[in-house]
Design a protein around this motif. Structure first.
Motif, PDB file in Angstrom:
ATOM      1  N   HIS A   1       7.964   6.016 -20.970  1.00 40.57           N
ATOM      2  CA  HIS A   1       7.565   6.763 -22.373  1.00 40.57           C
ATOM      3  C   HIS A   1       6.832   6.286 -23.531  1.00 40.57           C
ATOM      4  CE1 HIS A   1       6.544  10.668 -24.109  1.00 40.57           C
ATOM      5  NE2 HIS A   1       7.384  10.063 -26.002  1.00 40.57           N
TER       6      HIS A   1
ATOM      7  N   PRO B   1      16.241  21.296 -18.990  1.00 46.63           N
ATOM      8  CA  PRO B   1      16.471  19.627 -18.662  1.00 46.63           C
ATOM      9  C   PRO B   1      17.068  19.473 -17.258  1.00 46.63           C
ATOM     10  CG  PRO B   1      16.609  20.361 -20.891  1.00 46.63           C
ATOM     11  CD  PRO B   1      17.287  21.546 -19.952  1.00 46.63           C
TER      12      PRO B   1
ATOM     13  N   GLU C   1      11.380  13.986 -20.242  1.00 40.27           N
ATOM     14  CA  GLU C   1      12.006  13.106 -21.083  1.00 40.27           C
ATOM     15  C   GLU C   1      13.370  13.244 -19.063  1.00 40.27           C
ATOM     16  OE1 GLU C   1      15.235  11.842 -23.502  1.00 40.27           O
ATOM     17  OE2 GLU C   1      13.357  11.449 -24.927  1.00 40.27           O
ATOM     18  N   ALA C   2      13.118  14.237 -19.181  1.00 35.62           N
ATOM     19  CA  ALA C   2      14.550  13.976 -17.517  1.00 35.62           C
ATOM     20  C   ALA C   2      12.728  13.411 -16.457  1.00 35.62           C
ATOM     21  CB  ALA C   2      14.860  15.386 -17.078  1.00 35.62           C
ATOM     22  N   TRP C   3      12.395  13.756 -16.721  1.00 35.05           N
ATOM     23  CA  TRP C   3      11.165  12.623 -15.550  1.00 35.05           C
ATOM     24  C   TRP C   3      11.112  11.609 -15.909  1.00 35.05           C
ATOM     25  CZ3 TRP C   3       9.591  14.867 -10.617  1.00 35.05           C
ATOM     26  CH2 TRP C   3       9.927  16.341 -10.449  1.00 35.05           C
TER      27      TRP C   3
ATOM     28  N   ILE D   1      14.992  16.092 -10.077  1.00 34.61           N
ATOM     29  CA  ILE D   1      14.500  15.072  -9.653  1.00 34.61           C
ATOM     30  C   ILE D   1      14.819  14.568  -8.766  1.00 34.61           C
ATOM     31  CG2 ILE D   1      14.259  12.421 -10.649  1.00 34.61           C
ATOM     32  CD1 ILE D   1      13.619  14.184 -13.115  1.00 34.61           C
TER      33      ILE D   1
ATOM     34  N   GLU E   1      10.831  18.489 -24.763  1.00 33.59           N
ATOM     35  CA  GLU E   1      10.287  17.507 -24.501  1.00 33.59           C
ATOM     36  C   GLU E   1      11.949  16.592 -24.001  1.00 33.59           C
ATOM     37  OE1 GLU E   1       9.668  14.616 -27.594  1.00 33.59           O
ATOM     38  OE2 GLU E   1       8.143  16.046 -27.037  1.00 33.59           O
ATOM     39  N   SER E   2      12.544  17.101 -24.178  1.00 31.46           N
ATOM     40  CA  SER E   2      14.331  16.911 -23.059  1.00 31.46           C
ATOM     41  C   SER E   2      14.107  17.083 -21.227  1.00 31.46           C
ATOM     42  CB  SER E   2      15.409  17.421 -23.034  1.00 31.46           C
ATOM     43  OG  SER E   2      15.259  18.105 -23.485  1.00 31.46           O
TER      44      SER E   2
ATOM     45  N   GLN F   1       2.636   5.610 -25.480  1.00 35.00           N
ATOM     46  CA  GLN F   1       3.487   5.248 -26.689  1.00 35.00           C
ATOM     47  C   GLN F   1       2.320   3.924 -27.215  1.00 35.00           C
ATOM     48  OE1 GLN F   1       7.280   6.552 -28.483  1.00 35.00           O
ATOM     49  NE2 GLN F   1       5.788   8.785 -28.919  1.00 35.00           N
TER      50      GLN F   1
ATOM     51  N   ARG G   1      12.632   7.079 -20.657  1.00 35.81           N
ATOM     52  CA  ARG G   1      12.217   6.429 -22.273  1.00 35.81           C
ATOM     53  C   ARG G   1      11.363   5.367 -22.510  1.00 35.81           C
ATOM     54  NH1 ARG G   1      16.619   7.091 -26.489  1.00 35.81           N
ATOM     55  NH2 ARG G   1      16.049   9.261 -26.098  1.00 35.81           N
TER      56      ARG G   1
ATOM     57  N   GLN H   1      15.886  20.452 -14.369  1.00 35.11           N
ATOM     58  CA  GLN H   1      14.351  19.185 -13.355  1.00 35.11           C
ATOM     59  C   GLN H   1      14.923  18.183 -13.528  1.00 35.11           C
ATOM     60  OE1 GLN H   1      11.323  19.876 -13.928  1.00 35.11           O
ATOM     61  NE2 GLN H   1      11.992  21.614 -14.675  1.00 35.11           N
ATOM     62  N   ARG H   2      16.531  17.960 -13.484  1.00 35.93           N
ATOM     63  CA  ARG H   2      17.160  16.286 -13.311  1.00 35.93           C
ATOM     64  C   ARG H   2      17.683  16.504 -11.873  1.00 35.93           C
ATOM     65  NH1 ARG H   2      19.521  16.524 -18.589  1.00 35.93           N
ATOM     66  NH2 ARG H   2      21.425  18.042 -17.623  1.00 35.93           N
TER      67      ARG H   2
END
Lengths: 118, 886
Positions: free
Chosen positions: B73, A60, B65-67, A67, B61-62, B77, B70, A63-64
């Protein structure tokens, strides 16, 4: 579905930790491109097994950084002829790193002074 | 930061998800290799590497979520969840979406019409500066047109208007290489084009020099005529056209917005074919009010200031020309207001208001339904709260469902509005001003979208808040019954209102429907089947005296009689329900026997000049005496035929044949009596409607009083256009420069005469149908909600011995109480409305008991049916379950 339990499993101050992991990864990449496994290895080695960054926070974090545009990623071949994704720090990343590093050292120095003298 | 945000929205996709899996797997393999190197077996290394990798799902998942933020997302849902709910209860969803689509579609369609007619600015630069000028007689009353000399006086005096222009309508015949054609001409002062300020498409508009007496004749064409007759030829300028036998040169073409505006537009004036210069003779009679006048206010001049100036001008006129202008005033009104007169404006706003009201009732109904379902989903929602969902999150989720409903309903609704647009344009009376300007555009779409958004507020917010409030009750197991239900009374009031509204609308539809049936059954007094009519106008330039006109029509009838396509032919100054002249004349018997009071409406007869076989062709029965024949010519004694009603008014109880009556100083001998005919009144454009009782009529022989303009009536031998072609050919053989106008099938004219009643009836029927539908949904929703809430109580009652039937009755009784109040209000409302509308009804008793009983029965049946399902559900409540559930 519904709301995920608050992801505070990383410990007491996840945000602080998160930022720190980002910083450490960028510092590791400053020496040259590395894939995820090598980053984790390097961190462990250099910190003499003190810092163990698990996969669940390493990726993660990467990924940050992607980004933010501080690192970029490319697929390549590892030393063992395995397909792996190599991360390289960008110019913006270096700039950010040096700024963060100064801030980190300032903070650390301050903490050290407090620990010594207060 | 912005770049990062964009990358977030577009950056994460399934491909990346797969790549990430591959990356993780590579990572694991590297650990495995390292472990193997340190001496573990392959299988041990594999297990250990997996353990070290930890929670891969969490990592994934995280990373995701970084992309994806929330909130985004969660929205995804919510929408998925809403769609799933949608599919889980398809009937429920379809009812809601259909209600919304119809509501949004209907309201949007109505808006497009009302907005287009009322609120869209007139299609001219600075339309707020345009005014229409009138003269007003000392007696007050309606505004009248201006006289030519007065107009000239105004142009010399008025300072506060940039320009003023005068115009009047005319008809003119164009001849040339094609069939002669009757054109709508507007005779305008050249300033007309300055006032409207619309540039020509081709060439130039009229100029002051064109209006002089000695200049060459020029004409400006209207765009639609230019397209139809000249194929939009850009080289039309300079071409010569023959109008009423004179040569005119085309100087330009103007767009359709250049037209007769203001009060004349309100009267349904059509597009102008040609604009001719108006030349006003200053020596004309100043008391002859024939001109419409428009003007353009100077910039920064208020209407009040212009009116002040007009008062002074009027005073000066009155002083200078006291015999014609004493106490006359000059009036100015905004062109907006004269184009759409206040009653039209009011009724349009009323229609829009009614539709919006029905729409909001629909929204409240949907709110009820969602509320019921929210209660049904109580357990599920409570479960979510228990595992950590916040209340806001739940409200947002329920609102998302409403948004999905509104979105789908809105899209279908706007689609419906677009699809219905051509039908609406057709249904709207063409006499409505600006109807031909109606367009669908983005503002209509924007309105539909706004309406959808508004509907969410109207039906989505309250259920979401209420449904989630229930779950803040301490625990899942405690009875979460609502002791006092503050929304209940409000809901019952709503139901009563819905029942009353449905009753009123159904009664209105019933009465109008009965009127329509009666109108179609009323004996007309003639037989319209297979009759074709057309108008002919002989130009006075070539038919200089009455005798020449008489000769033309006599020849025409002889020629038509010989044609194989016509059974019989006749002429008359008008045909029933058709165009024509129906002069109002007083009935005056020469013998001054017992006659009705002078001045009573009964004594005003419609006068018709007809040929002898007019009655035979139209199938009007001859009751006594004879009709006109060859004996009745210009040299013989003047004769007349009376309608039954005229005979009864003139000589009640006596035989009128052989008696004489006086008309315009001449004596007419009565030679026959014919039946009464509807659609021949002196009032109304086409002889009034079928609902108007036949007016006394006197028929004069067209051979003894020839007219230039007549209706030709033929009974076709063959169906199809054979008779019309034969008529055209016959007319051309007699006069090559004579256009045939208003060719109509008489049956169509009769049908058209009831068209407004049919439109109103259809609209009321649609309204009452929707009201019934909404009402049943409303009843169902409210009772189902009530049963849901009272399940516990019902359980207790049943365990204490109440039977299912008693419970059902209890629920039905609640519906019946609402029904009783609603019906009572509705029926009295319906009676009041019916009495107010009684002038619109025909041979229909506004207080028709049997019809009210029928409507009450229909409403009651609908209510009971809608109530039955919830009542049945209550009756089958299992007391054990109901009590354990709490």
């Amino acid at each position: 579905m519904g709301r995920r339990p608050a992801s505070s499993t990383d410990g007491g101050a996840p945000d602080l930790l998160r930022g720190t992991v980002d910083l450490l990864i960028m510092r590791t990449l400053a020496t040259g491109p590395l894939h995820g496994y090598a980053i984790a290895q390097r961190l462990r080695l250099v910190s003499e097994d003190v810092l163990q960054v698990g996969e669940s926070s390493l990726y993660p974090s990467l990924q940050r950084l992607l980004i933010q545009g501080w690192v970029k990623a490319e697929w390549g071949t590892s030393e063992n002829n395995r397909r792996a994704r190599f991360y390289t720090i960008t110019a913006a990343g270096r700039k950010h790193l040096s700024a963060e590093r100064r801030e980190f050292e300032r903070l650390l120095g301050a903490m050290a002074r407090v620990m010594r003298e207060a | 930061m912005t770049v990062g945000w964009l990358r977030r929205i577009f950056g994460w996709n399934p491909r990346q998800e797969r790549a990430f899996s591959e990356e993780l797997e590579a990572h694991r393999a590297m650990i495995e290799e390292e472990l193997q190197r340190s001496g573990l077996s392959l299988s041990e290394a594999r297990v250990e590497s997996r353990r070290r990798m930890g929670n891969v799902v969490l990592a994934r998942e995280s990373v995701r979520e970084a992309w994806i933020p929330r909130s985004l997302h969660a929205l995804h849902q919510d929408v998925t969840y809403a769609l799933r709910q949608f599919l889980r209860a398809p009937a429920f969803s379809v009812v809601i979406v259909a209600t919304l689509a119809l509501g949004i579609g209907g309201t949007t369609a109505a808006f497009s019409v009302v907005c287009g007619i009322l609120w869209r600015p007139l299609p001219y630069p600075h339309p707020d500066r345009l005014v229409e000028l009138f003269e007003q007689a000392p007696t007050g009353g309606a505004f009248s047109r201006a006289s030519g000399p007065n107009y000239l006086f105004w142009t010399a005096r008025i300072q506060r208007l940039d320009a003023i222009a005068a115009f009047r309508s005319d008809g003119i015949t164009m001849t040339g290489d094609q069939e002669p054609e009757y054109l709508n001409a507007s005779v305008v002062t050249p300033s007309f084009f300055d006032v409207l300020s619309v540039p020509p498409i081709v060439g130039r508009v009229l100029e002051p020099a064109d209006a002089g007496y000695r200049t060459s004749r020029v004409v400006v064409l209207g765009e639609s005529f230019w397209r139809a007759r000249f194929g939009a030829d850009m080289a039309v300028v300079g071409r010569a056209v023959t109008l009423d036998g004179e040569r005119y040169f085309v100087v330009g073409v103007v767009p359709p917005s250049v037209r007769e505006v203001g009060r004349s537009q309100a009267a349904g004036a059509g597009d102008t074919d040609v604009f001719l210069p108006l030349t006003i003779n200053p020596q004309e009679n100043r008391g002859n009010h024939t001109l419409r006048v428009i003007g353009r206010l100077r910039p920064q001049v208020a209407l009040a200031e212009a009116r002040q100036e007009l008062r002074m001008v009027a005073a000066e006129l009155a002083q200078t020309f006291p015999e014609t202008n004493a106490n006359w005033s000059v009036r100015a009104e905004r062109l907006d207001d004269t184009t759409i007169e206040p009653p039209v404006r009011r009724s349009l706003v009323f229609v829009l208001g009614a539709i919006v009201l029905v729409f909001f009732i629909a929204c409240t109904n949907i709110a009820n339904l969602l509320l019921v379902r929210g209660i049904q989903r109580r357990a599920e929602l409570a479960l979510r709260v228990a595992i950590g969902a916040g209340r806001l999150r739940l409200i947002r989720q329920l609102l998302t469902e409403s948004v999905v409903f509104a979105g789908v309903g809105g899209v279908i609704g706007v689609g419906l509005a677009f699809a219905a647009h051509p039908l609406i344009l057709e249904a709207l009376p063409s006499s409505l001003p600006r109807v031909n300007e109606l367009r669908l555009d983005l503002s209509v779409v924007a309105f539909g979208v706004a309406l959808s958004g508004l509907s969410i507020v109207a039906f989505g917010v309250i259920p979401a808040v209420v449904a989630t409030r229930l779950h803040l009750r301490p625990t899942l197991t405690t009875a979460a019954r609502i002791a006092a239900n503050p929304a209940g009374r409000w809901r019952e009031t709503l139901l009563v209102a819905q029942i009353a509204l449905a009753t009123v609308l159904s009664a209105g539809a019933g009465l109008l429907g009965q009127t329509l049936v009666r109108l179609q059954q009323v004996p007309l007094g003639f037989e319209p089947m297979g009759i074709v009519t057309a108008r002919l106008s002989l130009p006075s330039t070539r038919y200089t005296d009455a005798a020449s006109a008489g000769r033309f029509y006599a020849d025409l009838l002889v020629a038509l009689q010989r044609s194989g396509d016509t059974d019989a032919a006749a002429i008359g100054t008008s045909v029933p329900f058709g165009p024509g002249v129906r002069a109002a004349v007083p009935l005056t018997p020469s013998d001054a026997a017992a006659t009705p009071e002078a001045g009573s409406d009964e004594r005003i007869a419609a006068e018709h000049m007809v040929s002898g076989n007019y009655f035979r062709v139209l199938g009007i029965p001859v009751l006594a005496g004879r009709t006109f024949d060859d004996r009745d010519d210009a040299r013989s004694a003047a004769v007349t035929i009376l309608s039954q009603a005229a005979a009864r008014v003139l000589w009640p109880g006596a035989n009128p044949i052989g008696r004489t009556l006086t008309r315009a100083g001449r004596q007419f001998e009565v030679i026959g009596i014919v039946g009464d005919v509807r659609g021949s009144d002196v009032r109304g454009l086409r002889g009034g409607g079928a609902d108007v009782a036949p007016r006394p009529a006197i028929y004069v022989a067209s051979s003894q009083s020839p007219q230039r303009t007549m209706s030709v009536v033929i009974r076709a031998r063959t169906s199809g256009g054979g008779a019309v072609r034969a008529l055209r050919a016959t007319v051309r053989a007699l006069d090559t420069a004579l256009p045939l106008r208003q060719v109509e099938a008489l049956e169509q004219s009769v049908v058209a005469s009831v068209a407004p009643v049919r439109t109103t009836t259809a609209m009321t029927a649609v309204f009452s149908g929707s009201a019934l539908f909404l009402m049943s949904i409303g009843i169902y929703g409210a009772l189902a909600f009530g049963v849901r809430q009272r399940t516990h109580e019902i359980g207790i009652r049943m365990s204490l011995g109440a039977t299912g039937g008693q419970v059902r009755l209890a629920i039905l009784r609640r519906a019946l109480a609402v029904l009783g109040v609603g019906l009572g209000l509705g029926l009295s409302g319906a009676a009041a409305v019916a009495l107010a509308l009684s002038s619109q009804l025909f041979e229909t008793n506004p207080l028709n008991v049997s019809m009210y009983v029928t409507i009450a029965a229909v409403i009651a049946l609908t209510v009971v049916l809608a109530a039955w399902l919830p009542a049945q559900r209550a009756a089958t409540v299992d007391p054990i379950k109901a009590l354990r559930q709490e």
